[in-house]
Design a protein around this motif. Structure first.
Motif, PDB file in Angstrom:
ATOM      1  N   ASP A  74       0.848  -1.197   0.000  1.00 20.13           N
ATOM      2  CA  ASP A  74       0.000   0.000   0.000  1.00 20.13           C
ATOM      3  C   ASP A  74       0.882   1.245   0.000  1.00 20.13           C
ATOM      4  N   GLY A  75       0.540   2.201  -0.849  1.00 18.31           N
ATOM      5  CA  GLY A  75       1.285   3.460  -0.857  1.00 18.31           C
ATOM      6  C   GLY A  75       2.623   3.408  -1.556  1.00 18.31           C
ATOM      7  N   LEU A  76       2.860   2.382  -2.378  1.00 19.88           N
ATOM      8  CA  LEU A  76       4.160   2.276  -3.056  1.00 19.88           C
ATOM      9  C   LEU A  76       4.419   3.471  -3.971  1.00 19.88           C
ATOM     10  N   THR A  77       3.383   3.976  -4.637  1.00 13.41           N
ATOM     11  CA  THR A  77       3.597   5.138  -5.513  1.00 13.41           C
ATOM     12  C   THR A  77       4.035   6.354  -4.700  1.00 13.41           C
ATOM     13  N   GLY A  78       3.538   6.453  -3.463  1.00 11.58           N
ATOM     14  CA  GLY A  78       3.986   7.537  -2.595  1.00 11.58           C
ATOM     15  C   GLY A  78       5.457   7.401  -2.239  1.00 11.58           C
ATOM     16  N   THR A  79       5.880   6.163  -1.992  1.00 10.28           N
ATOM     17  CA  THR A  79       7.291   5.920  -1.688  1.00 10.28           C
ATOM     18  C   THR A  79       8.186   6.304  -2.864  1.00 10.28           C
ATOM     19  N   LEU A  80       7.800   5.896  -4.071  1.00  8.84           N
ATOM     20  CA  LEU A  80       8.614   6.205  -5.251  1.00  8.84           C
ATOM     21  C   LEU A  80       8.667   7.711  -5.510  1.00  8.84           C
ATOM     22  N   ILE A 134       1.975  12.441   1.433  1.00  6.81           N
ATOM     23  CA  ILE A 134       1.142  11.482   0.710  1.00  6.81           C
ATOM     24  C   ILE A 134       1.568  10.056   1.048  1.00  6.81           C
ATOM     25  N   MET A 135       2.866   9.815   1.126  1.00  7.51           N
ATOM     26  CA  MET A 135       3.360   8.486   1.439  1.00  7.51           C
ATOM     27  C   MET A 135       2.855   8.022   2.808  1.00  7.51           C
ATOM     28  N   VAL A 136       2.957   8.892   3.827  1.00  8.02           N
ATOM     29  CA  VAL A 136       2.522   8.529   5.174  1.00  8.02           C
ATOM     30  C   VAL A 136       1.023   8.254   5.201  1.00  8.02           C
ATOM     31  N   ARG A 137       0.242   9.112   4.555  1.00  7.43           N
ATOM     32  CA  ARG A 137      -1.210   8.920   4.555  1.00  7.43           C
ATOM     33  C   ARG A 137      -1.599   7.617   3.856  1.00  7.43           C
ATOM     34  N   MET A 138      -0.966   7.328   2.738  1.00  7.26           N
ATOM     35  CA  MET A 138      -1.312   6.114   2.004  1.00  7.26           C
ATOM     36  C   MET A 138      -0.906   4.865   2.769  1.00  7.26           C
ATOM     37  N   GLN A 139       0.230   4.910   3.433  1.00 10.38           N
ATOM     38  CA  GLN A 139       0.690   3.745   4.182  1.00 10.38           C
ATOM     39  C   GLN A 139      -0.161   3.499   5.424  1.00 10.38           C
TER      40      GLN A 139
END
Length: 303
Positions: A74-80, A134-139
């Motif tokens: 979950d949230g991989l696009t935020g990580t990238l 965004i990464m934190v929220r998605m994860q």
């Protein structure tokens, strides 16, 4: 005679290679590769910091039980997106500040490495804050009740939704704790990696290569995890809050409810996540740099 000329040409190419800066985006590429592999650990760390889960294995099992293996991504696009903004900037800025602070012979002293890392971290923290948010929220999303979830489809759509629903200024929510964490992270991780690397090489037990890079990364990851843990916890909680709570309110409420140890909540998964991430980043980055060196020595001019 031909061998002498050949050696002179190789020495000339080597000096040109050493003098020319590496492409600024190498750090972002290395961090994206590492982040993709260690994403499940990062996701678990964030959920431990923002939910009632107490143990890393418990959080892993809950995610897999509810959403399958894909739930760990979950949230991989935020990580990238984060790696190609925040990490790209921090590595590029660190190299720049380090070269400006130390132009003499020998390795830079530790205080110059720390200053260069701090300056790079400050810039990267501001530049990468939207992607970090965004990464934190998605994860953290699936670790919350359904009514409290953001349900972003990907990082770009999430940024658009935030701007539309909360205003563009919402992209910089949590900037202060994120900036503090970024300064601490880069001063401790980038600076300590170079220090460990120079120190190990000074013992002359190993030549500059993967073993040295691995050991230096191991030391850097441990230092960075410990130094950054308090700011990391506060950053995650501020960014994930729905009531726009201030940093001070988040700190007061967290300490009152969970005690001072809350600032090191998630330290073990953070260390377990940061160690392979740090090792993969620096091993990959060093190999990318060697690849650029080989390309340049072969006469390449595009890099």
């Amino acid at each position: 005679m031909s061998q002498t000329v050949q050696k002179a040409e190789e020495a000339k190419k080597s000096s040109v290679t050493a003098a020319k800066p590496y492409p600024f985006y190498l750090g972002g590429l290395a961090a994206s590769f590492a982040g993709s592999i260690t994403h499940p650990l990062d996701l678990t760390k964030v959920r431990l910091q923002t939910s009632e889960d107490k143990k890393m294995i418990q959080s892993f099992r809950r995610t897999i039980s509810n959403y399958g293996i894909r739930g760990l991504y979950d949230g991989l696009t935020g990580t990238l997106l984060r790696q190609m903004t925040y990490s790209l900037m921090r590595f590029a800025a660190y190299d720049h500040f380090k070269s400006q602070l130390h132009q003499g012979p020998g390795p830079p002293p530790v205080w110059k490495l720390a200053v260069a890392g701090s300056c790079a971290g400050g810039l990267a923290g501001m530049f990468g804050n939207p992607a970090e948010l965004i990464m934190v929220r998605m994860q953290a999303d699936r670790g919350k009740p359904p009514a409290d979830r953001y349900n972003y489809r990907n990082a770009i759509q999430g940024l658009y939704a935030m701007a539309k629903q909360e205003g563009v200024t919402s992209w910089y929510r949590g900037l202060v704790p994120n900036g503090v964490r970024s300064v601490l992270m880069n001063a401790s991780q980038l600076g300590s990696y170079d220090w460990f690397k120079h120190t190990i090489l000074d013992f002359k037990m190993f030549q500059d290569g993967p073993i040295v890079h691995f050991l230096a990364s191991l030391g850097a990851g441990t230092v960075a995890t410990t130094v950054c843990s308090p700011a990391d916890v506060i950053k995650s909680r501020v960014m994930n809050a729905h009531d726009n709570a201030s940093v001070l309110k988040v700190i007061r409420d967290s300490v009152a409810k969970e005690g001072p140890g809350v600032f090191f909540k998630g330290w073990l998964p953070a260390w377990i996540r940061l160690q392979p991430n740090t090792i993969l980043i620096f091993l990959t980055l060093e190999q990318l740099k060697k690849g650029v060196d080989r390309y340049r020595r072969a006469g390449g001019t595009l890099l």
